[in-house]
Every structure is written in C-alpha cells, then in structure tokens.
Enzyme design. Structure first.
Site, PDB file in Angstrom:
ATOM      1  N   GLU A  80      16.322   2.121  72.398  1.00  0.00           N
ATOM      2  CA  GLU A  80      17.575   1.464  71.975  1.00  0.00           C
ATOM      3  C   GLU A  80      17.275  -0.025  71.862  1.00  0.00           C
ATOM      4  OE1 GLU A  80      20.666   1.828  74.964  1.00  0.00           O
ATOM      5  OE2 GLU A  80      19.235   1.621  76.590  1.00  0.00           O
TER       6      GLU A  80
ATOM      7  N   LEU B 107      21.275   4.207  77.016  1.00  0.00           N
ATOM      8  CA  LEU B 107      22.653   4.275  77.490  1.00  0.00           C
ATOM      9  C   LEU B 107      23.440   5.175  76.549  1.00  0.00           C
ATOM     10  CD1 LEU B 107      24.705   3.027  79.555  1.00  0.00           C
ATOM     11  CD2 LEU B 107      25.425   1.577  77.660  1.00  0.00           C
TER      12      LEU B 107
ATOM     13  N   LYS C  50      25.082   3.061  83.506  1.00  0.00           N
ATOM     14  CA  LYS C  50      25.466   1.686  83.123  1.00  0.00           C
ATOM     15  C   LYS C  50      25.536   0.837  84.386  1.00  0.00           C
ATOM     16  CE  LYS C  50      28.434  -0.674  79.757  1.00  0.00           C
ATOM     17  NZ  LYS C  50      27.430  -1.202  78.849  1.00  0.00           N
TER      18      LYS C  50
ATOM     19  N   TYR D 172      29.247  -0.916  85.676  1.00  0.00           N
ATOM     20  CA  TYR D 172      30.176  -1.742  84.902  1.00  0.00           C
ATOM     21  C   TYR D 172      30.528  -1.045  83.595  1.00  0.00           C
ATOM     22  CZ  TYR D 172      26.696  -3.387  81.476  1.00  0.00           C
ATOM     23  OH  TYR D 172      25.769  -3.454  80.462  1.00  0.00           O
TER      24      TYR D 172
HETATM   25  N1  PDD Z   1      26.269  -3.327  76.176  1.00  0.00           N
HETATM   26  N2  PDD Z   1      22.678   0.124  75.182  1.00  0.00           N
HETATM   27  C1  PDD Z   1      22.708  -0.876  76.083  1.00  0.00           C
HETATM   28  C2  PDD Z   1      21.480  -1.171  76.856  1.00  0.00           C
HETATM   29  C3  PDD Z   1      23.898  -1.615  76.271  1.00  0.00           C
HETATM   30  O1  PDD Z   1      23.928  -2.592  77.178  1.00  0.00           O
HETATM   31  C4  PDD Z   1      25.032  -1.318  75.482  1.00  0.00           C
HETATM   32  C5  PDD Z   1      26.326  -2.068  75.621  1.00  0.00           C
HETATM   33  C6  PDD Z   1      24.948  -0.275  74.547  1.00  0.00           C
HETATM   34  C7  PDD Z   1      26.113   0.130  73.679  1.00  0.00           C
HETATM   35  O2  PDD Z   1      27.089   0.825  74.417  1.00  0.00           O
HETATM   36  P1  PDD Z   1      28.624   0.773  74.017  1.00  0.00           P
HETATM   37  O3  PDD Z   1      28.701   1.185  72.600  1.00  0.00           O
HETATM   38  O4  PDD Z   1      29.272   1.740  74.930  1.00  0.00           O
HETATM   39  O5  PDD Z   1      29.090  -0.644  74.226  1.00  0.00           O
HETATM   40  C8  PDD Z   1      23.754   0.430  74.425  1.00  0.00           C
HETATM   41  C9  PDD Z   1      27.484  -3.934  76.642  1.00  0.00           C
HETATM   42  C10 PDD Z   1      28.486  -4.193  75.600  1.00  0.00           C
HETATM   43  C11 PDD Z   1      27.160  -5.130  77.509  1.00  0.00           C
HETATM   44  O6  PDD Z   1      26.312  -4.972  78.379  1.00  0.00           O
HETATM   45  O7  PDD Z   1      27.778  -6.182  77.361  1.00  0.00           O
END
Ligand code: PDD
Length: 285
Positions: free
Chosen positions: A182, A206, A149, A32
């Site tokens: 993270e 991620l 992801k 996703y």
């Molecule tokens: N989450 N780490 C994890 C585990 C995440 O699920 C996310 C983002 C990030 C940040 O990634 P980015 O900057 O590309 O959004 C880091 C999304 C927004 C979600 O699952 O809704």
C-alpha cells in the site's frame, strides 16, 4: 473553536490533558480511526466504526461504547466544530497504569479521545482540473500486522517522511517479493487497459474503508472491470493510471512515480469515471 472530546467530556483542546503513563504515549498501545465528513455529513461511519471495534478486540482493549454512543459523540463533535469538511479523529488507548510495564494491565480504563480537523473540500470529478500526486517507491519496512489501525505509526511516519523530504506527496511500498502493498498513509489502485487492479486484503495492508467503498461502488455499477489480486511493481511502473485512497484524500490520481510520468502523465479517464461514481454514492455508506 477547536473542541475535542476526552474521557466523557467536551473541552477546548488546550484543556485536554492525559497522564504521561498513558500506554498510548509510552507504547503506541492504542487504536485510532479517521472518518471524513463533507459539509457536515460523514462517509462510511458504520464500516469505520466496525474496523475500530475489530482493532480494539484484536489487541484486547475493552471499550464499552456502543455504535450509537460513538455516533452521537461524532455528531456532537462535528456540530461543536462548525460542521463543514472535517476529518474526525478517534483514538482509544489502553489507558494509564501506575508504572511502565509491557504486559497489558488489569483494571485500567481506556483513554478515549476524539477531535475534528479541517480537511480539503472534495474535488470535482474532472480529469482536466484534478491535480495529480507525485509519489516515490521504497521497500515496506513496517511490521506484519498492518491490518490493525494501531496508533504505533512510526514505520508509516518514517516512510511518509522519506517521500515528503524528497518533494513527494506519498510513498508507495512493496514487499520482499517486489509486490505492491500500500502507501504510507493510503491504499493503492492501478489501472491497466481499462481494468482497475488493487492488492488483496491481508496482513500487509490496512483494510482501507475508502478502498472498500470504491470496490463496492464499482462492483455494483459494473461498467469498470475490477481485479483484486497481487500486483507486481513491474505492473505498477507500467500502469496507465495509479490512484491512492484514504478517508481524507478520497480517490486521488497519481501522475508521477519516481520522477517519471504515470501513463501519459495526465490524470486518467478511468479515474474520472470511478471518482464520479464515488462522488455520487459515497454518502450511502
Ligand atoms: N490513513 N493505509 C494506511 C497505512 C493508512 O494510514 C490509511 C489511512 C489507509 C486508508 O484507509 P481509509 O480509507 O480507511 O482512510 C490505508 C489515515 C487517513 C491516517 O492515518 O490519517
């Protein structure tokens, strides 16, 4: 008003139906993406799509939509949902086989789904008005392929819930060696003595696009020193500032960790300077 996309057509969310044999449903077998749009304009569309292509290729899902086709789909979705501030959610699962069987099936079309959810408007880069997050910490119990992801998010969901149930906005995670990885749904930065520090990109985190954009903006600007390296939890607890980043949270300051103040308990000056730069340049990505 909630118009979604499923397998080639736009439709009201109520009409979007998939098979219970879909491997996204049975196994969390899919990839996703979440792309933010502010006032109808996306941030980081190309790097978000590149990460999605990398994820699909890492798990062997063949989805033949080009970047142009995805871009067109995303723009139509934004328009059909009234523009404004939206989180564009994209999901490609391996599709529905005729039975439940672990091995990747052959000749099955992936299921392609997209929707647009309202997100909060971007906040002002002002330390005196910004609201700080409260976070708790716990050992990272997820799998060892966090760079993918995957829609299989139960590990993240359980960590987030642990924080949520105890009144926190996020949960910061550390590995067996007591190093920061993270957060359950965001990347993490700390600030010490004016230096911005964030963990290295490996299989424990991620590859956050917001993280990447911030690192690029800070590097180009050059006024705030940055280090990408392992970060011990001792450093996290002694940090002057902590930030979490994600597509929908942008760059959010953390003012409480495990019930104690971060630094002096106020939103920090380095956050304000970095977020000003992010606000200024984010639409270049
Ligand atoms: N989450 N780490 C994890 C585990 C995440 O699920 C996310 C983002 C990030 C940040 O990634 P980015 O900057 O590309 O959004 C880091 C999304 C927004 C979600 O699952 O809704």
């Amino acid at each position: 008003m909630n118009t979604v996309y499923l397998n080639g057509a736009f439709m009201p969310i109520e009409d979007a139906k998939i098979s219970p044999l879909d491997r996204g449903f049975l196994f969390g077998d899919g990839i996703y993406e979440v792309i933010p749009a502010y006032e109808g304009k996306t941030v980081g569309l190309a790097p978000h799509m590149q990460r999605m292509f990398n994820g699909l290729s890492a798990i062997g899902i063949e989805c033949n939509k080009s970047l142009e086709e995805w871009t067109d789909l995303i723009n139509q979705l934004i328009e059909k949902n009234g523009g404004g501030n939206l989180g564009i959610y994209l999901q490609v699962s391996r599709g529905a086989d005729v039975k439940r069987y672990h091995a990747y099936p052959e000749g099955v079309e992936p299921t392609i789904f997209a929707m647009a959810n309202p997100i909060k408007p971007a906040v002002e880069a002002n330390a005196s008005t910004a609201k700080g997050f409260s976070v708790a910490t716990t050992q990272d119990m997820r799998w060892k392929r966090c760079q993918i992801k995957s829609t299989a998010l139960l590990g993240n969901v359980m960590h987030f819930q642990e924080g949520y149930a105890s009144g926190n906005d996020e949960m910061l995670l550390y590995n067996e060696d007591n190093f920061l990885t993270e957060a359950s749904s965001s990347n993490v930065f700390i600030v010490k003595d004016g230096v911005v520090i964030t963990p290295v990109q490996d299989n424990q985190i991620l590859s956050g696009i917001t993280r990447k954009i911030i690192l690029d903006i800070l590097e180009k600007d050059g006024s705030i020193p940055v280090e990408v390296r392992n970060v011990s939890m001792e450093e996290v607890f002694n940090a002057d500032e902590i930030w979490v980043t994600s597509a929908s949270k942008e760059l959010t300051p953390v003012t409480t960790i495990d019930g104690k103040s971060v630094g002096n308990g106020e939103v920090g000056a380095v956050w304000e300077a970095a977020f000003k730069l992010y606000t200024q340049f984010k639409h270049n990505y």
